[in-house]
Design a protein around this motif. Structure first.
Motif, PDB file in Angstrom:
ATOM      1  N   GLY A   1      59.001 -54.698 -13.113  1.00  0.00           N
ATOM      2  CA  GLY A   1      58.884 -55.671 -14.181  1.00  0.00           C
ATOM      3  C   GLY A   1      58.589 -57.037 -13.607  1.00  0.00           C
ATOM      4  O   GLY A   1      58.769 -57.274 -12.409  1.00  0.00           O
ATOM      5  N   PRO A   2      58.146 -57.959 -14.431  1.00  0.00           N
ATOM      6  CA  PRO A   2      57.891 -59.323 -13.972  1.00  0.00           C
ATOM      7  C   PRO A   2      59.160 -59.950 -13.423  1.00  0.00           C
ATOM      8  O   PRO A   2      60.273 -59.488 -13.679  1.00  0.00           O
ATOM      9  CB  PRO A   2      57.421 -60.044 -15.248  1.00  0.00           C
ATOM     10  CG  PRO A   2      56.966 -58.963 -16.170  1.00  0.00           C
ATOM     11  CD  PRO A   2      57.829 -57.790 -15.869  1.00  0.00           C
ATOM     12  N   SER A   3      59.006 -61.019 -12.670  1.00  0.00           N
ATOM     13  CA  SER A   3      60.154 -61.756 -12.156  1.00  0.00           C
ATOM     14  C   SER A   3      61.052 -62.175 -13.310  1.00  0.00           C
ATOM     15  O   SER A   3      60.586 -62.686 -14.331  1.00  0.00           O
ATOM     16  CB  SER A   3      59.674 -62.995 -11.393  1.00  0.00           C
ATOM     17  OG  SER A   3      60.759 -63.748 -10.923  1.00  0.00           O
ATOM     18  N   GLY A   4      62.366 -61.926 -13.151  1.00  0.00           N
ATOM     19  CA  GLY A   4      63.310 -62.276 -14.206  1.00  0.00           C
ATOM     20  C   GLY A   4      63.406 -61.279 -15.328  1.00  0.00           C
ATOM     21  O   GLY A   4      64.062 -61.541 -16.342  1.00  0.00           O
ATOM     22  N   SER A   5      62.796 -60.097 -15.158  1.00  0.00           N
ATOM     23  CA  SER A   5      62.790 -59.094 -16.234  1.00  0.00           C
ATOM     24  C   SER A   5      64.113 -58.360 -16.365  1.00  0.00           C
ATOM     25  O   SER A   5      64.361 -57.706 -17.388  1.00  0.00           O
ATOM     26  CB  SER A   5      61.667 -58.086 -15.995  1.00  0.00           C
ATOM     27  OG  SER A   5      61.868 -57.385 -14.777  1.00  0.00           O
ATOM     28  N   GLY A   6      64.964 -58.412 -15.334  1.00  0.00           N
ATOM     29  CA  GLY A   6      66.243 -57.722 -15.384  1.00  0.00           C
ATOM     30  C   GLY A   6      66.312 -56.450 -14.567  1.00  0.00           C
ATOM     31  O   GLY A   6      67.310 -55.724 -14.618  1.00  0.00           O
ATOM     32  N   LYS A   7      65.271 -56.180 -13.765  1.00  0.00           N
ATOM     33  CA  LYS A   7      65.224 -54.905 -13.048  1.00  0.00           C
ATOM     34  C   LYS A   7      66.342 -54.775 -12.007  1.00  0.00           C
ATOM     35  O   LYS A   7      66.991 -53.730 -11.917  1.00  0.00           O
ATOM     36  CB  LYS A   7      63.854 -54.677 -12.413  1.00  0.00           C
ATOM     37  CG  LYS A   7      63.340 -55.778 -11.507  1.00  0.00           C
ATOM     38  CD  LYS A   7      61.902 -55.490 -11.067  1.00  0.00           C
ATOM     39  CE  LYS A   7      61.387 -56.550 -10.115  1.00  0.00           C
ATOM     40  NZ  LYS A   7      61.250 -57.880 -10.775  1.00  0.00           N
ATOM     41  N   SER A   8      66.579 -55.814 -11.228  1.00  0.00           N
ATOM     42  CA  SER A   8      67.659 -55.747 -10.242  1.00  0.00           C
ATOM     43  C   SER A   8      69.021 -55.752 -10.922  1.00  0.00           C
ATOM     44  O   SER A   8      69.956 -55.068 -10.477  1.00  0.00           O
ATOM     45  CB  SER A   8      67.564 -56.909  -9.255  1.00  0.00           C
ATOM     46  OG  SER A   8      66.451 -56.746  -8.389  1.00  0.00           O
ATOM     47  N   THR A   9      69.150 -56.502 -12.012  1.00  0.00           N
ATOM     48  CA  THR A   9      70.411 -56.507 -12.758  1.00  0.00           C
ATOM     49  C   THR A   9      70.734 -55.123 -13.279  1.00  0.00           C
ATOM     50  O   THR A   9      71.886 -54.665 -13.191  1.00  0.00           O
ATOM     51  CB  THR A   9      70.336 -57.497 -13.930  1.00  0.00           C
ATOM     52  OG1 THR A   9      70.081 -58.806 -13.430  1.00  0.00           O
ATOM     53  CG2 THR A   9      71.636 -57.510 -14.720  1.00  0.00           C
ATOM     54  N   LEU A  10      69.733 -54.419 -13.805  1.00  0.00           N
ATOM     55  CA  LEU A  10      69.961 -53.065 -14.296  1.00  0.00           C
ATOM     56  C   LEU A  10      70.440 -52.162 -13.174  1.00  0.00           C
ATOM     57  O   LEU A  10      71.407 -51.402 -13.334  1.00  0.00           O
ATOM     58  CB  LEU A  10      68.675 -52.513 -14.920  1.00  0.00           C
ATOM     59  CG  LEU A  10      68.742 -51.051 -15.382  1.00  0.00           C
ATOM     60  CD1 LEU A  10      69.842 -50.841 -16.417  1.00  0.00           C
ATOM     61  CD2 LEU A  10      67.387 -50.594 -15.931  1.00  0.00           C
ATOM     62  N   MET A  11      69.778 -52.223 -12.018  1.00  0.00           N
ATOM     63  CA  MET A  11      70.192 -51.382 -10.907  1.00  0.00           C
ATOM     64  C   MET A  11      71.616 -51.705 -10.471  1.00  0.00           C
ATOM     65  O   MET A  11      72.421 -50.808 -10.212  1.00  0.00           O
ATOM     66  CB  MET A  11      69.238 -51.534  -9.731  1.00  0.00           C
ATOM     67  CG  MET A  11      69.438 -50.471  -8.667  1.00  0.00           C
ATOM     68  SD  MET A  11      68.649 -50.850  -7.086  1.00  0.00           S
ATOM     69  CE  MET A  11      69.828 -52.042  -6.454  1.00  0.00           C
TER      70      MET A  11
END
Length: 258
Positions: free
Chosen positions: A54-64
Motif C-alpha cells: 500500500g502507499p506510505s501511511g496506508s497501515g500495512k505495517s500497523t496491520l502486520m
C-alpha cells in the motif's frame, strides 16, 4: 475474496493461520488523532505466502504488527490460528510470540558475539527447547548456510545475515512468520535469494508467511497480494506478477493523490 469484509462467526477458521476481524487502530486523541486501520477484515491461509502492500501511511505495517501481537488494537479481534491475540495479557503474548510466531525484519537483529548457528537457535534456547535435528538440517540446507554456521555476523554478507534470520524464524516451525521489508537492506541478488528461500519454505514445507513490502518484484514471489489504502483493504491479487502489482500500486497512488 478473503480480504474483503466477512461475517464474523464464533467458530474459529480452520484454514487461517492469522486473521483480523473488524480491526481498528487509532493513535492519539483530539486533533492529534490518527486512524491507522479502519475495520479491517482479513484472513491469511495456512501454507500460503501473502504480501501486504500500500502507499506510505496506508497501515500495512500497523496491520502486520497487530496481527503479530506486537501492537494492540483499538477495536476488533485478532487471531493466530485458534488463539485470540486480543485477549492475551503480557505473559500470554510472550508465549504466543515465542511458540507460534516467527519474525524477519529489515534489520537482521543478530547478536554480534554469537555464531550463525547460535543466532539461529537462540530463541529456542531461551525457551528451553531443542530443535528437531532433521528439521534443523533441512532448514540449514535450504538456506545454504552449512559452511557458515561457525561464522559471526561480521564475517557474513548482508544476504547471508538475512538468511540466518530466516532460518532462525523457521527452525521453531511457527504457525506463521511475519516479515517486515525483509529485503530492504539487501542488493537485488541477495534479495532474490532470500525471497526464493521464503517462497520455497512455503511451497516445499508448508510454512505460512505474511510479508510487508513496498517492492513489486518482492511481492511477485507471493501467492497473493493484499493492498491497503487509508487503513482499509481495497484490493487483492492472486498469483501476482511484478507488472500487475505495479499497475495496482500506481492506481492506488493516483486515487490517494500521491
Amino acid at each position: 475474496m478473503t480480504a474483503t469484509a466477512a461475517t464474523a462467526t464464533a467458530a474459529p477458521s480452520t484454514t487461517a493461520a492469522a486473521r483480523a476481524e473488524g480491526v481498528w487502530k487509532v493513535y492519539g486523541s483530539g486533533e492529534a488523532q490518527v486512524t491507522a486501520l479502519r475495520g479491517v477484515n482479513a484472513e491469511f491461509a495456512r501454507g500460503r505466502f501473502t504480501a501486504i502492500m500500500g502507499p506510505s501511511g496506508s497501515g500495512k505495517s500497523t496491520l502486520m504488527h497487530c496481527l503479530a501481537g506486537l501492537d494492540s488494537v483499538t477495536r476488533g479481534e485478532v487471531f493466530i490460528g485458534d488463539t485470540e491475540v486480543t485477549g492475551l495479557g503480557d505473559a500470554g503474548l510472550t508465549r504466543l510470540r515465542r511458540d507460534k510466531v516467527g519474525f524477519i525484519f529489515q534489520q537482521f537483529n543478530l547478536l554480534p558475539t554469537l555464531t550463525a548457528a547460535e543466532n539461529i537457535l537462540l530463541p529456542m534456547s531461551i525457551a528451553g527447547r531443542k530443535p528437531d535435528p532433521e528439521w534443523y538440517r533441512t532448514v540449514i540446507d535450504t538456506v545454504g548456510l552449512g559452511d557458515r554456521l561457525g561464522h559471526r555476523p561480521t564475517q557474513l554478507s548482508g544476504g547471508q545475515q538475512q538468511r540466518v534470520a530466516c532460518a532462525r524464524a523457521l527452525v521453531a516451525r511457527p504457525e506463521v512468520i511475519f516479515a517486515d521489508e525483509p529485503t530492504g537492506n539487501l542488493d537485488s541478488r541477495a534479495g532474490a535469494e532470500v525471497l526464493g528461500f521464503l517462497r520455497d519454505s512455503v511451497r516445499d514445507y508448508g510454512q505460512t508467511i505474511v510479508m510487508v513490502t513496498h517492492d513489486p518484484n518482492a511481492a511477485s514471489y507471493a501467492d497473493r497480494v493484499v493492498f491497503l489504502a487509508d487503513g482499509e483493504i481495497v484490493d487483492e491479487l492472486a498469483n501476482p506478477t511484478a507488472a500487475s502489482v505495479l499497475e495496482t500500486m500506481k492506481r492506488l497512488d493516483g486515487s490517494a493523490g500521491v
